[in-house]
Scaffold this active site. Structure first.
Site, PDB file in Angstrom:
ATOM      1  N   GLU A 162      44.205  46.146  26.022  1.00  0.00           N
ATOM      2  CA  GLU A 162      43.487  45.001  26.606  1.00  0.00           C
ATOM      3  C   GLU A 162      43.149  45.308  28.053  1.00  0.00           C
ATOM      4  OE1 GLU A 162      46.300  42.108  25.182  1.00  0.00           O
ATOM      5  OE2 GLU A 162      47.658  42.584  26.824  1.00  0.00           O
ATOM      6  N   PRO A 163      42.145  46.148  28.256  1.00  0.00           N
ATOM      7  CA  PRO A 163      41.721  46.476  29.610  1.00  0.00           C
ATOM      8  C   PRO A 163      41.024  45.309  30.289  1.00  0.00           C
ATOM      9  CG  PRO A 163      40.210  47.427  28.007  1.00  0.00           C
ATOM     10  CD  PRO A 163      41.341  46.824  27.220  1.00  0.00           C
TER      11      PRO A 163
ATOM     12  N   GLY B 269      45.815  48.052  32.083  1.00  0.00           N
ATOM     13  CA  GLY B 269      46.411  48.816  33.170  1.00  0.00           C
ATOM     14  C   GLY B 269      45.682  50.052  33.629  1.00  0.00           C
TER      15      GLY B 269
ATOM     16  N   TYR C  93      48.154  43.736  48.198  1.00  0.00           N
ATOM     17  CA  TYR C  93      48.638  45.036  47.707  1.00  0.00           C
ATOM     18  C   TYR C  93      48.319  46.196  48.639  1.00  0.00           C
ATOM     19  CZ  TYR C  93      47.744  42.065  43.614  1.00  0.00           C
ATOM     20  OH  TYR C  93      47.653  41.010  42.758  1.00  0.00           O
TER      21      TYR C  93
ATOM     22  N   SER D 138      49.433  47.846  36.153  1.00  0.00           N
ATOM     23  CA  SER D 138      47.998  47.815  36.382  1.00  0.00           C
ATOM     24  C   SER D 138      47.611  48.860  37.420  1.00  0.00           C
ATOM     25  CB  SER D 138      47.632  46.409  36.875  1.00  0.00           C
ATOM     26  OG  SER D 138      46.246  46.182  36.798  1.00  0.00           O
TER      27      SER D 138
ATOM     28  N   CYS E 275      41.889  32.064  59.304  1.00  0.00           N
ATOM     29  CA  CYS E 275      42.696  31.898  60.506  1.00  0.00           C
ATOM     30  C   CYS E 275      43.992  32.674  60.468  1.00  0.00           C
ATOM     31  CB  CYS E 275      43.006  30.423  60.682  1.00  0.00           C
ATOM     32  SG  CYS E 275      41.534  29.543  61.127  1.00  0.00           S
ATOM     33  N   GLU E 276      43.924  33.942  60.190  1.00  0.00           N
ATOM     34  CA  GLU E 276      45.129  34.749  60.362  1.00  0.00           C
ATOM     35  C   GLU E 276      44.766  36.214  60.548  1.00  0.00           C
ATOM     36  OE1 GLU E 276      47.616  35.451  56.673  1.00  0.00           O
ATOM     37  OE2 GLU E 276      46.844  33.454  56.268  1.00  0.00           O
TER      38      GLU E 276
ATOM     39  N   TYR F  66      39.680  41.048  39.821  1.00  0.00           N
ATOM     40  CA  TYR F  66      40.702  40.353  40.601  1.00  0.00           C
ATOM     41  C   TYR F  66      40.230  39.966  42.000  1.00  0.00           C
ATOM     42  CZ  TYR F  66      43.530  42.105  36.758  1.00  0.00           C
ATOM     43  OH  TYR F  66      44.019  42.380  35.513  1.00  0.00           O
TER      44      TYR F  66
ATOM     45  N   ARG G  61      43.054  41.154  47.663  1.00  0.00           N
ATOM     46  CA  ARG G  61      43.770  42.366  47.236  1.00  0.00           C
ATOM     47  C   ARG G  61      44.253  43.243  48.404  1.00  0.00           C
ATOM     48  NH1 ARG G  61      42.225  46.003  44.456  1.00  0.00           N
ATOM     49  NH2 ARG G  61      44.097  46.171  43.198  1.00  0.00           N
TER      50      ARG G  61
END
Ligand code: LLP
Length: 425
Positions: free
Chosen positions: A282-283, A243, A325, A211, A352-353, A382, A321
């Protein structure tokens, strides 16, 4: 990036940037924030439809929208109306797509660990294609499929292509949990076994190499491997998966859906794919990413020695994301989108991080501060679909805008919603 105003190319098709505001689909983002609150996902419906139409026109019939990228009933219906099939990866995705009214014979079912129930429902409803992933699934299918309970299938193979993208979203290589390897002969063995199941029609092969891919080369390679691998089969379909990448920040550029399809058709001609084989894809991201923008309200601006932290009312729960990533995004001030952005901040959420970072180095106008409406473009893929309730933060509402009209397609979650699974209170 840097002090320059945000680049207009990151916005959806109907966005209009003025000195004092932004409208999308003829609706002011500022007004949407007032009506629906923040954080808020805003989708440009015309862009969604246009990308679907583009995919439907450049690929053959059977091209699908990968619903995992952004799924709600309105989106599934929109893709279906625009002529796409809808691909689902779990029983939950299948359920909402069916509830949305998408015809079962326009649904493609994926999954690397489909349960007995998921397989049963796919067969009972008569889905368009089921993409077979592994030998355990073949064993289950043998028990479920018959001439009275038929199934149209594709077989997922790993072409051994290493796409240039983040390792978490790379799938075409040999070391993967998805599909059957072409190189080891397992894909051939799977095809032989599937052809032996009465009631099952095997239409062809499917591969998905990863992707957020910017170069068409990996797809061309995948096409070549698949075409050569199936040269002596009487298949009528070949699907290269999804992808295709999108630009998230200034300076990035990605092929259009049309350019992607042209490259694939060109590769198909070059490697001698049999005429008549439907070329499919299949985008997901390429259809929904740029159509979406997330609106946040700034609550805190905290300068520390090293930098300034600017905290908004969402964060890793609506956009995981960056944390997952290391994905980059940009930000703009909704009330001054054309202004220079000399103020460098770390845009963070309310979780809380310390890892709860939306943009590590965001650039905003000098006067952006507490109370400002800050937005991140290209958040249509996403984001909502991977949203969580971490720290019991309710998920944002989602609205579609088009021709000056607003449609709320998912309402904001309430504390009541969050409490409804509790037993005994
Ligand atoms: N087909 C299959 C079999 C897939 O596994 C995927 C995505 C797609 C199609 C759609 O891929 P797209 O066109 O959206 O790249 N959560 C990650 C992306 C994971 C992709 C998973 N599979 C992210 O936020 O970048």
């Amino acid at each position: 990036m840097g002090v320059e105003p945000i680049t207009a190319s990151l916005f959806s098709d109907t966005a209009q940037l003025r000195n004092d505001g932004v409208s999308i689909g003829g609706v002011e983002l500022r007004d949407l924030a007032t009506t629906f609150g923040t954080p808020l996902f805003v989708y440009d419906e015309e862009t969604l439809r246009e990308r679907c139409r583009e995919a439907a026109s450049v690929f053959d019939d059977g091209v699908a929208f990968a619903s995992k990228s952004f799924l709600c009933a309105a989106m599934a219906r929109l893709a279906f109306e625009e002529g796409l099939c809808v691909d689902v990866a779990t029983g939950g995705e299948l359920d909402i797509v069916l509830r949305a009214g998408v015809a079962a014979n326009r649904i493609i079912v994926h999954g690397n660990n489909k349960s007995h129930e998921e397989l049963e429902r796919a067969i009972a409803t008569g889905v368009h294609r089921l993409v077979v992933d592994n030998f355990d699934e073949i064993t289950r299918l043998r028990a479920l499929v018959s001439p009275a309970a038929p199934l149209n299938a594709l077989v997922r193979v790993t072409p051994g292509v290493e796409a240039h993208t983040h390792e978490y979203v790379r799938t075409g290589q040999e070391d993967t949990k998805f599909g059957f390897s072409v190189a080891t002969g397992e894909a051939r063995r799977a095809i032989d076994e599937l052809k032996d199941i009465e009631g099952l029609t095997l239409h062809g092969v499917h591969a998905h190499i990863g992707s957020q891919i910017f170069e068409v080369e990996g797809f061309r390679e995948s096409m070549t491997v698949l075409a050569e691998f199936t040269a002596n089969d009487d298949f009528d379909e070949l699907c290269v998966g999804g992808g295709l990448g999108v630009a998230y920040v200034a300076g990035e550029s990605a092929p259009s859906i049309k350019e992607w399809a042209v490259a694939l058709r060109d590769a198909a001609t070059h490697c001698g794919l049999r005429p008549g084989v439907r070329i499919l894809a299949e985008p997901g991201r390429a259809i929904v990413a740029q159509a979406g923008v997330t609106l946040y309200r700034v609550g805190v601006v905290k300068p520390v020695t090293q930098r300034t932290y600017m905290a908004v009312d969402g964060g890793m729960s609506d956009n995981p994301r960056p944390v997952l990533y290391g994905s980059g995004y940009e930000a703009f001030d909704v009330d001054q989108p054309l202004a220079e952005r000399p103020q460098q901040v770390r845009l963070v959420g309310k979780h809380c991080e310390s890892g709860d970072v939306l943009i590590d180095e965001a650039y905003l106008p000098a006067s952006t501060g507490v109370g400002s409406l800050v937005a991140t473009p290209v958040t249509g893929a996403y984001g909502y679909s991977m949203a969580s309730n971490y720290n019991r933060v309710p998920r944002p509402a989602v609205v579609f805008v088009r021709d000056g009209e607003v449609r709320e397609v998912l309402r904001r979650e309430t504390f009541e919603d969050l409490a409804h699974l509790e037993v005994g209170i």
